[in-house]
Design a protein around this motif. Sequence first.
Motif, PDB file in Angstrom:
ATOM      1  N   CYS A 158      -2.541  -5.738  -7.125  1.00 41.52           N
ATOM      2  CA  CYS A 158      -1.646  -4.675  -6.670  1.00 41.52           C
ATOM      3  C   CYS A 158      -0.188  -5.017  -6.954  1.00 41.52           C
ATOM      4  CB  CYS A 158      -1.835  -4.437  -5.171  1.00 41.52           C
ATOM      5  SG  CYS A 158      -3.415  -3.695  -4.693  1.00 41.52           S
ATOM      6  N   SER A 159       0.175  -6.294  -6.745  1.00 47.28           N
ATOM      7  CA  SER A 159       1.563  -6.709  -6.931  1.00 47.28           C
ATOM      8  C   SER A 159       2.003  -6.617  -8.388  1.00 47.28           C
ATOM      9  CB  SER A 159       1.748  -8.141  -6.433  1.00 47.28           C
ATOM     10  OG  SER A 159       1.106  -9.069  -7.297  1.00 47.28           O
ATOM     11  N   LEU A 160       1.034  -6.593  -9.300  1.00 44.32           N
ATOM     12  CA  LEU A 160       1.350  -6.496 -10.729  1.00 44.32           C
ATOM     13  C   LEU A 160       1.491  -5.050 -11.188  1.00 44.32           C
ATOM     14  CD1 LEU A 160      -1.022  -9.239 -12.191  1.00 44.32           C
ATOM     15  CD2 LEU A 160       1.336  -9.467 -11.418  1.00 44.32           C
ATOM     16  N   TYR A 200      -9.935   0.387  -2.357  1.00 47.03           N
ATOM     17  CA  TYR A 200      -9.085  -0.632  -1.757  1.00 47.03           C
ATOM     18  C   TYR A 200      -7.659  -0.101  -1.669  1.00 47.03           C
ATOM     19  CZ  TYR A 200      -6.850  -5.080  -0.739  1.00 47.03           C
ATOM     20  OH  TYR A 200      -6.126  -6.078  -0.139  1.00 47.03           O
ATOM     21  N   SER A 201      -7.047  -0.259  -0.515  1.00 47.80           N
ATOM     22  CA  SER A 201      -5.681   0.214  -0.308  1.00 47.80           C
ATOM     23  C   SER A 201      -4.712  -0.937  -0.530  1.00 47.80           C
ATOM     24  CB  SER A 201      -5.514   0.762   1.120  1.00 47.80           C
ATOM     25  OG  SER A 201      -6.344   1.885   1.324  1.00 47.80           O
ATOM     26  N   CYS A 202      -3.840  -0.778  -1.498  1.00 51.50           N
ATOM     27  CA  CYS A 202      -2.854  -1.820  -1.778  1.00 51.50           C
ATOM     28  C   CYS A 202      -1.838  -1.902  -0.644  1.00 51.50           C
ATOM     29  CB  CYS A 202      -2.122  -1.522  -3.086  1.00 51.50           C
ATOM     30  SG  CYS A 202      -3.128  -1.748  -4.572  1.00 51.50           S
ATOM     31  N   PRO A 203      -1.391  -3.122  -0.309  1.00 52.08           N
ATOM     32  CA  PRO A 203      -0.361  -3.252   0.735  1.00 52.08           C
ATOM     33  C   PRO A 203       0.948  -2.635   0.268  1.00 52.08           C
ATOM     34  CG  PRO A 203      -0.744  -5.351  -0.354  1.00 52.08           C
ATOM     35  CD  PRO A 203      -1.806  -4.420  -0.857  1.00 52.08           C
ATOM     36  N   LYS A 204       1.757  -2.204   1.224  1.00 55.08           N
ATOM     37  CA  LYS A 204       3.028  -1.569   0.879  1.00 55.08           C
ATOM     38  C   LYS A 204       3.983  -2.547   0.199  1.00 55.08           C
ATOM     39  CE  LYS A 204       2.853   1.996   4.468  1.00 55.08           C
ATOM     40  NZ  LYS A 204       3.527   2.588   5.651  1.00 55.08           N
ATOM     41  N   SER A 205       3.917  -3.795   0.601  1.00 56.55           N
ATOM     42  CA  SER A 205       4.765  -4.807  -0.042  1.00 56.55           C
ATOM     43  C   SER A 205       3.990  -6.117  -0.139  1.00 56.55           C
ATOM     44  CB  SER A 205       6.064  -5.020   0.745  1.00 56.55           C
ATOM     45  OG  SER A 205       5.781  -5.517   2.039  1.00 56.55           O
ATOM     46  N   TYR A 206       4.047  -6.736  -1.297  1.00 57.45           N
ATOM     47  CA  TYR A 206       3.382  -8.029  -1.503  1.00 57.45           C
ATOM     48  C   TYR A 206       4.043  -8.692  -2.702  1.00 57.45           C
ATOM     49  CZ  TYR A 206      -0.210 -11.573  -2.299  1.00 57.45           C
ATOM     50  OH  TYR A 206      -0.871 -12.767  -2.466  1.00 57.45           O
ATOM     51  N   SER A 207       4.454  -9.939  -2.525  1.00 54.17           N
ATOM     52  CA  SER A 207       5.086 -10.688  -3.610  1.00 54.17           C
ATOM     53  C   SER A 207       4.086 -11.644  -4.233  1.00 54.17           C
ATOM     54  CB  SER A 207       6.292 -11.472  -3.083  1.00 54.17           C
ATOM     55  OG  SER A 207       6.790 -12.340  -4.082  1.00 54.17           O
TER      56      SER A 207
END
Length: 642
Positions: free
Chosen positions: A516-518, A533-540
């Motif tokens: 997701c972060s990519l 799958y639900s991607c998180p709103k923010s992820y580094s």
Amino acid sequence: MLGRRLFYIISSATFHKDRVELVCLTHWFATSRKLIGARYFNKGYIAGGGHPSFESARDSDGHGTHTLSTAGGNFVPGANVLGFGNGTAKGGSPRSRVAAYKICWPPINDNECFDADIMAAFDAAIHDGVDVLSVSLGGDPIGYLKDGLSIGSFHAHKKGIVVVSSAGNSGPKDGSVSNLSPWMVTVGASTMDREFPAYVALGNKRRFKGESLSGKRLPAGKFYPLINSVDAKTPNASALDAQLCKSGSLDPKKVKNKILVCLRGVTGRVDKGIQAALAGAVGMVLANDVTTGNEVIADAHVLLTSHISYTDGLAVFKYINSTKSPVAHITTPRTKLDTKPAPVMASFSSKGPNTITPEILKPDITAPGVSIIAAYTQATGPTGQSDDKRRVLFNSESGTSMSCPHISGIVGLIKTLHPDWSPSAIKSAIMTTGETRYFISFSLPVIDVSIRCPDLVCSFSYLARVRDNVFEPMLNASDQKATPFSYGAGHVRPNRAMDPGLVYDLILNDYLNFLCSLGYKEEQVKLFSDEPYSCPKSYSVLNFNYPSITVPSLSGSINVTRTVKNVGSPGTYKALIRQPKGISISVEPHLLKFSNVWEEQTFKVTFKVKKAVSSDYVFGMLTWTDGKHYVKSPIVVKADRR
């Protein structure tokens, strides 16, 4: 008995532009059989216009047999190549059972291995319930959703299968490393402390040490005319083709009964020897070009050969040009152990940085991959050339295809000792215990390593660096200091990997968040998760719990988090840091106390750019230690000076 309950698969193939075979290891039963199954996959190849010469899982070029025996071969006394390197051979998991899956075929427009066949083999292996997949196979780096190896290995990883892969043979070019998926263990290649020296003696009394496994010999003390292959070219051949000793470029009238000097590159090392022999040479000196530097490889040449370094090659060419009648002698090769320095990174071993996701350091680890002796097919000679009518039970091969199964065998042993560890935990154990001071003794493809470095003797200055068996920083083939872009977390240390103390673990959602972060959309991520799958709103991606830490664009300061899990005894770990040049690093907390097994602790690493900072990548190390375990993470940083 180690491996008795091991259900183990090895899949391997020639990397890059060579012929390709795929093999695997499977379950140990209380029977006498070793190879218990073999399958092949070619529907994708045929759909792409391919026409297999024979539809069979048989190994026609030796590569699959070689890698398979390195990973899981049993104890075999008297193993040797044409009498050299004699000893008892064994693979990394010698009590495992093996099967073979062949997926690669003669090239069609440079494509040997089709994604459809690769993924079909992965599906079969997963269905078979295997534990380890060793993939000596790859190509140019591409996005995760476009790579059959990446997709197949992800689904294998989900099932608890450890996937080990080759870093590639496109070094020493920067950014050439392949198999970049963080769910794979990606392996570079380095040398060991065994050589097969064959000396070149010149008429000016200078002597140079090369290597070879040629069974031929010249009369003792007899010198022969020495000729540069450029001076032996046919009238219609180009100077470059002759310099490389390409087929049809050498004039037999000029070569006959002489020692021919050829330049390494473009064509195969052993093929140059075949061309020299066909032209009537009594011996060959194979000189490195500038890119291959000091890396010399022992091959089973068809004529007496000595493969020498770039620097020594320049001296040989200078001698030829300095006299009207140059002469030389080549000594018969022999086996020599305890050579120094070792290990040295192979010039062909592909290097970082990671061109798809620079926040993930690749390769992950390095292992022996130069002049590795292991079992071989009887379908071809040791050079793999049709003109070579010799047959051997064991052969010497080089490549990251050879280093990959060393790690695969170690993974098999770890899974036997710790069947409840996840693939990520096993990968972490191998990476965080990578060699820091070396004493290596591989007389044949043997995995066990003897360490001359008691805990009370090894100071942190050594433990924080990757060093060879003369306690100097590990070098590359050009005698320059190697970096984590070559060796990842270092040279594998099998005995320590069985008891790493702490591990960096990951679960399925961590990998999905990584995707997701990519920027992958949720419908794309579903291809990996098999369900919405639900991607998180923010992820580094910087906080992805990888055993190494890479910050490819640092501006000002940044915080990175990691979590470690205790897989050993209770204890308190202290953080030790080797700062990268121009970068300030601090860790909070600097002490981690563990009371129970499986207990987890999270820590924060703060990076700050100093005033005087390099514009290139710089390297450091974070080590957590309780006095017994040393849990090391390489640190790679590049400051953004915009």
